[in-house]
Each structure stands twice: as C-alpha cells, then as structure tokens.
Write a protein that holds these residues in place. Structure first.
Motif, short mmCIF file in Angstrom:
data_model
loop_
_atom_site.label_atom_id
_atom_site.label_comp_id
_atom_site.label_asym_id
_atom_site.label_seq_id
_atom_site.Cartn_x
_atom_site.Cartn_y
_atom_site.Cartn_z
N UNK A 81 0.83 -1.21 0.00
CA UNK A 81 0.00 0.00 0.00
C UNK A 81 0.86 1.25 0.00
N UNK A 82 1.94 1.24 0.81
CA UNK A 82 2.87 2.39 0.85
C UNK A 82 3.55 2.57 -0.50
N UNK A 83 3.99 1.47 -1.08
CA UNK A 83 4.65 1.55 -2.40
C UNK A 83 3.70 2.15 -3.42
N UNK A 84 2.44 1.69 -3.37
CA UNK A 84 1.46 2.24 -4.32
C UNK A 84 1.31 3.74 -4.14
N UNK A 85 1.33 4.21 -2.87
CA UNK A 85 1.25 5.65 -2.63
C UNK A 85 2.46 6.36 -3.20
N UNK A 86 3.66 5.77 -3.02
CA UNK A 86 4.87 6.37 -3.56
C UNK A 86 4.80 6.46 -5.08
N UNK A 87 4.31 5.40 -5.70
CA UNK A 87 4.20 5.39 -7.16
C UNK A 87 3.24 6.48 -7.63
N UNK A 88 2.14 6.62 -6.90
CA UNK A 88 1.19 7.67 -7.25
C UNK A 88 1.85 9.03 -7.15
#
Length: 232
Positions: A201-208
């Motif tokens: 979930x954190x990685x997805x936020x970083x990617x966003x």
C-alpha cells in the motif's frame, strides 16, 4: 425342553404355561356361558370329550391348584344372582332353556380349563392342547437361542470396534497435534501477508506521488532544465 409327562407331573411347569389360554381355541372351540368368561363342568367335559365324573375327579384331586386358576363354587344368593345375570345376557328366545343349578354351580374360566388340560391324562383333546403348549415352548426357546446368538455376534463386533478405536486413539492424537501446528503456521502466514499488504500500500502511494511529479514536469519542461543546471 419339558416333556408331556413332566407337564403332567410338575405344577411349576404348569404355572409357566398358564398364560397360553389361546391354545384352547386352536385345538377346539370352547363354548362359553353368555358372559363370555365362564363355563360349567358339563361344558368342560364336552370340550375334552370325557364324562363329567372324570372332570370332577381331576378338579377334586388338584383342588388348590385349579382354585388358584379360577375355579369357583357358587351357592345360595351368589348362585341366584349369577343366574339372573346370565338370563339378562341370554339372547333371543333361548332364555327359558338356560340350565339353572338348584343348589350349587361349579364355574371354570379359560385359565381353569387350560389347567385341567395339563392334568387330564385320558383325553385326546387334552393331549393335543399339551402338544401345542410344548411346541410353542420349543419355538420360543429356539427364538431365544437365535436371539442370544445374534446378541453374541453383535457383542463380538462391538468388541472389535472398541479395539480399533483404542488403536486409532494415538493416531488421532498425532493428527490433532499436526493440525494445531498447521493452524499456528497459517496464523503466521496471515500476519506476513498482512504486513506485505501494508508495505505494498505504501509503495502504491509512492508510485502515485512519482506519477504526479512526472506529470508536473511534463507540463513544465523548463523547471526540469533548471533542476539539471543546478545539479551541474
């Protein structure tokens, strides 16, 4: 198995058979008085095809036994009351032909007649009754023997099942421990998966966030050049 002679000689054996009054009608029809309960000495003699004197001698010789099984002697007011009751039950025009004893009347029940059948030696009908009783006794004993054999087989099977369950006990115990271990492993796996889900979930936020910055730079290429010049 008791024999006919044993039945004639043993009162204890006769007592065991006293409930089988149904045998009487299997041998011959027993004509009852209008109450459907009692018969007279003449009726008993007619049933066994012997004289009334023969029946009287048997009942006198075994008075105590036949009295216990329903023999009655009526006199006086008791006799008159019985006659009135019988006349009230008599159907049709035959009431006047009902025989009324003057001074006393001996009455038998089906149980008493069966008792006489097990005491009367010189009667083919009595012998037939005893034969029916003994055959029924033999069939009953055979049925008990068969039932006992089946019960023994069931008990043997149950004993085998008990042994098998005892042998399965340790196996089931080990399986239970293994299942407990698998449950613990599954719990640990669920925890790892949960942690990985959080990180993803954190990685997805970083990617966003990165995607947002790249879009911004694409809209303002001059800012990208300035950043490069600063770095150089």
């Amino acid at each position: 198995m008791p024999t006919e002679v044993a039945l004639l000689e043993s009162r204890a054996l006769r007592v065991e058979q006293m409930g089988r009054v149904d045998v009487l009608d299997k041998v011959k029809s027993l004509v009852m008085l209008p109450d459907g309960i009692h018969v007279r000495t003449e009726d008993v003699a007619r049933y066994f095809e012997v004289s009334t004197e023969v029946v009287k001698k048997v009942t006198q010789r075994h008075r105590g036994e036949v009295s216990e099984n329903g023999l009655k002697l009526l006199r006086g007011d008791e006799l008159q009351k019985f006659h009135r009751d019988m006349l009230s039950l008599w159907n049709g025009e035959g009431a006047e032909s009902y025989p009324q004893a003057a001074t006393q009347l001996t009455l038998y029940t089906r149980r008493t007649v069966l008792n006489v059948a097990m005491l009367l030696r010189d009667s083919d009908i009595a012998r037939c009754v005893r034969t029916y009783l003994l055959d029924a006794e033999q069939d009953l004993r055979a049925g008990y023997a068969s039932l006992e054999h089946r019960v023994t087989r069931v008990e043997s099977c149950l004993a085998g099942v008990g042994s098998a369950l005892q042998e399965l006990g340790p196996v089931l115990d080990r399986m239970s421990h293994r299942l407990d271990s698998l449950d613990r492993r599954l719990d640990a796996t669920h925890q790892v998966v949960g942690a990985m889900s959080v990180r993803l979930g954190h990685v997805a936020e970083d990617i966003v966030g990165i995607d947002g910055r790249m879009d911004e730079l694409a809209r303002n290429p001059k800012d990208l050049n300035r950043r490069r010049d600063k770095r150089s």
